[in-house]
Design a protein around this motif. Structure first.
Motif, mmCIF file in Angstrom:
data_model
loop_
_atom_site.group_PDB
_atom_site.id
_atom_site.type_symbol
_atom_site.label_atom_id
_atom_site.label_comp_id
_atom_site.label_asym_id
_atom_site.label_seq_id
_atom_site.Cartn_x
_atom_site.Cartn_y
_atom_site.Cartn_z
ATOM 1 N N ALA A 183 0.835 -1.209 0.000
ATOM 2 C CA ALA A 183 0.000 0.000 0.000
ATOM 3 C C ALA A 183 0.867 1.256 0.000
ATOM 4 O O ALA A 183 0.587 2.227 -0.722
ATOM 5 C CB ALA A 183 -0.940 -0.008 1.202
ATOM 6 N N GLU A 184 1.932 1.247 0.797
ATOM 7 C CA GLU A 184 2.851 2.395 0.829
ATOM 8 C C GLU A 184 3.573 2.523 -0.515
ATOM 9 O O GLU A 184 3.810 3.644 -0.993
ATOM 10 C CB GLU A 184 3.849 2.231 1.965
ATOM 11 C CG GLU A 184 3.273 2.441 3.362
ATOM 12 C CD GLU A 184 2.443 1.272 3.871
ATOM 13 O OE1 GLU A 184 1.726 1.444 4.878
ATOM 14 O OE2 GLU A 184 2.498 0.173 3.262
ATOM 15 N N CYS B 27 2.286 1.743 -3.374
ATOM 16 C CA CYS B 27 1.308 2.303 -4.311
ATOM 17 C C CYS B 27 1.240 3.820 -4.194
ATOM 18 O O CYS B 27 1.120 4.535 -5.200
ATOM 19 C CB CYS B 27 -0.064 1.688 -4.059
ATOM 20 S SG CYS B 27 -0.220 -0.024 -4.632
ATOM 21 N N GLU B 28 1.321 4.327 -2.969
ATOM 22 C CA GLU B 28 1.288 5.773 -2.770
ATOM 23 C C GLU B 28 2.501 6.432 -3.432
ATOM 24 O O GLU B 28 2.377 7.452 -4.128
ATOM 25 C CB GLU B 28 1.250 6.085 -1.271
ATOM 26 C CG GLU B 28 1.003 7.542 -0.931
ATOM 27 C CD GLU B 28 2.279 8.332 -0.697
ATOM 28 O OE1 GLU B 28 2.263 9.558 -0.905
ATOM 29 O OE2 GLU B 28 3.285 7.711 -0.318
ATOM 30 N N VAL C 229 -5.542 0.430 -4.223
ATOM 31 C CA VAL C 229 -4.826 -0.043 -3.030
ATOM 32 C C VAL C 229 -4.298 1.133 -2.226
ATOM 33 O O VAL C 229 -4.349 1.141 -0.991
ATOM 34 C CB VAL C 229 -3.706 -1.022 -3.430
ATOM 35 C CG1 VAL C 229 -2.825 -1.361 -2.230
ATOM 36 C CG2 VAL C 229 -4.312 -2.303 -4.014
ATOM 37 N N ARG C 230 -3.819 2.151 -2.908
ATOM 38 C CA ARG C 230 -3.382 3.361 -2.194
ATOM 39 C C ARG C 230 -4.521 3.936 -1.357
ATOM 40 O O ARG C 230 -4.311 4.434 -0.247
ATOM 41 C CB ARG C 230 -2.916 4.403 -3.205
ATOM 42 C CG ARG C 230 -2.492 5.738 -2.595
ATOM 43 C CD ARG C 230 -2.523 6.858 -3.606
ATOM 44 N NE ARG C 230 -3.864 7.054 -4.166
ATOM 45 C CZ ARG C 230 -4.150 7.927 -5.129
ATOM 46 N NH1 ARG C 230 -3.203 8.679 -5.653
ATOM 47 N NH2 ARG C 230 -5.394 8.044 -5.582
ATOM 48 N N ASP C 231 -5.746 3.840 -1.872
ATOM 49 C CA ASP C 231 -6.899 4.433 -1.202
ATOM 50 C C ASP C 231 -7.590 3.481 -0.228
ATOM 51 O O ASP C 231 -8.669 3.801 0.276
ATOM 52 C CB ASP C 231 -7.910 4.920 -2.244
ATOM 53 C CG ASP C 231 -7.370 6.072 -3.085
ATOM 54 O OD1 ASP C 231 -6.423 6.742 -2.634
ATOM 55 O OD2 ASP C 231 -7.880 6.282 -4.202
ATOM 56 N N GLY C 232 -6.984 2.309 0.011
ATOM 57 C CA GLY C 232 -7.509 1.445 1.061
ATOM 58 C C GLY C 232 -7.988 0.071 0.650
ATOM 59 O O GLY C 232 -8.415 -0.720 1.503
ATOM 60 N N ASP D 165 -7.753 -3.902 -0.540
ATOM 61 C CA ASP D 165 -6.940 -4.996 -0.019
ATOM 62 C C ASP D 165 -5.631 -5.104 -0.801
ATOM 63 O O ASP D 165 -5.653 -5.348 -2.017
ATOM 64 C CB ASP D 165 -7.732 -6.297 -0.127
ATOM 65 C CG ASP D 165 -6.951 -7.506 0.381
ATOM 66 O OD1 ASP D 165 -5.853 -7.323 0.940
ATOM 67 O OD2 ASP D 165 -7.454 -8.633 0.211
ATOM 68 N N PRO D 166 -4.467 -4.955 -0.151
ATOM 69 C CA PRO D 166 -3.187 -5.107 -0.854
ATOM 70 C C PRO D 166 -3.021 -6.479 -1.495
ATOM 71 O O PRO D 166 -2.281 -6.623 -2.483
ATOM 72 C CB PRO D 166 -2.145 -4.876 0.251
ATOM 73 C CG PRO D 166 -2.858 -4.072 1.286
ATOM 74 C CD PRO D 166 -4.279 -4.543 1.254
#
Length: 306
Positions: free
Chosen positions: A151-152, A154-155, A266-269, A271-272
């Motif tokens: 997730a990090e 993706c950001e 995924v960045r926005d929440g 499921d990774p």
């Protein structure tokens, strides 16, 4: 050792130990590895075209000993393309390496039979003079440290996408098949060190903006909770795992191209786990979406000067 002869696109190939389990956690055999590489060939081969391949071989499966193999031409069939390239500094006592370029389905089947689970390639192709041409790809390898994850990544990937587009580039993204992901862009350059300088400057810029989330230096002590932007993968002596390559991890994942909408989700929440793919999922995605990593169909832009 059980051996048999098979014919792949007119080439005769000796294969062995097809029922040997190479990924014990998911009971994935050598036969399934060969089958995957044969079936994924239409989208994988364009990304290997002209690029000397470094194998990571796992003859006893992912729970056994592995080794990198660059000097692989000595045991390749006559019909596999071989190239002589300058040896990188890490290769001892050799000025040149005899490497292979995988160009056909039969080539992939031969490599898979060697238990070459992972295929790694440089960001350049062998040119018309049979020497390394200038880099044609930029890569930014995102590696999450402890307490960080996909997730990090993706950001950070989305921030890089915006920055690259601002510079006139046309980026694509894929999972590493391990913990992180990689952002690429097709480029044109006049000197082979330009991609490293540019990538380092981007990594330093994002790190300066958010030092609590991004790091550009390699020291492990700096990395907990942060994403490393590994700009050094643009060194012409280095290689990066190819799109659609298997990874030697227990569940037999693939380094899979993804859409920017999936990255944003995924960045926005989301499921990774939605960004971890195995072979059948990747084949189904290709059937549905085609090659999400089609760099040949994207603008190959001039890399901005620094």
């Amino acid at each position: 050792m059980s051996r048999q002869r098979v014919r792949v696109e007119g080439r005769q190939l000796s294969v062995s130990n097809l029922d040997k389990v190479l990924f014990p956690e998911v009971s994935f055999t050598k036969a399934q590895v060969i089958d995957y590489y044969v079936r994924i060939a239409p989208v994988l081969l364009p990304h290997l075209s002209g690029r000397p391949v470094t194998f990571t071989r796992w003859p006893d499966g992912v729970e056994g000993q592995a080794f990198f193999e660059k000097n692989s031409a000595r045991h390749a069939p006559d019909w596999v393309r071989k190239v002589t390239v300058p040896s990188p500094g890490s290769a001892k006592d050799r000025e040149v390496l005899e490497m292979v370029v995988l160009e056909t389905v039969a080539d992939l089947a031969w490599a898979a039979n060697l238990a070459a689970l992972e295929l790694h390639v440089p960001q350049w192709q062998v040119g018309s003079k049979l020497q390394p041409a200038l880099p044609d790809l930029l890569v930014l390898d995102l590696d999450p440290g402890p307490q960080a994850g996909i997730a990090e990544c993706c950001e950070v990937a989305e921030r890089l996408r915006v920055r690259l587009v601002d510079d006139g580039l046309d980026p694509v993204v894929k999972t590493s098949g391990s913990k992180g992901m990689q952002v690429y862009a097709p480029i044109r350059v006049a000197d082979r060190d330009h991609p490293s300088r540019y990538a380092k400057a981007l990594a330093q810029e994002l790190s300066a903006q958010t030092p609590d989330r991004v790091v550009w230096r390699m020291e492990k002590v700096l990395r907990p909770g942060k994403v490393l932007i590994d700009w050094s993968q643009n060194n012409p002596a280095k290689t990066t795992v190819a799109p659609y390559s298997l990874r030697a991890r227990p569940d037999a994942p693939v380094s899979a191209p993804v859409g920017w909408d999936e990255v944003d989700a995924v960045r926005d929440g989301a499921d990774p786990g939605e960004l971890r793919f195995r072979t059948e999922e990747v084949l189904a995605r290709v059937e549905e979406y085609g090659d999400l990593f089609d760099v040949a169909g994207r603008t190959r832009a001039r890399l901005p000067s620094l």
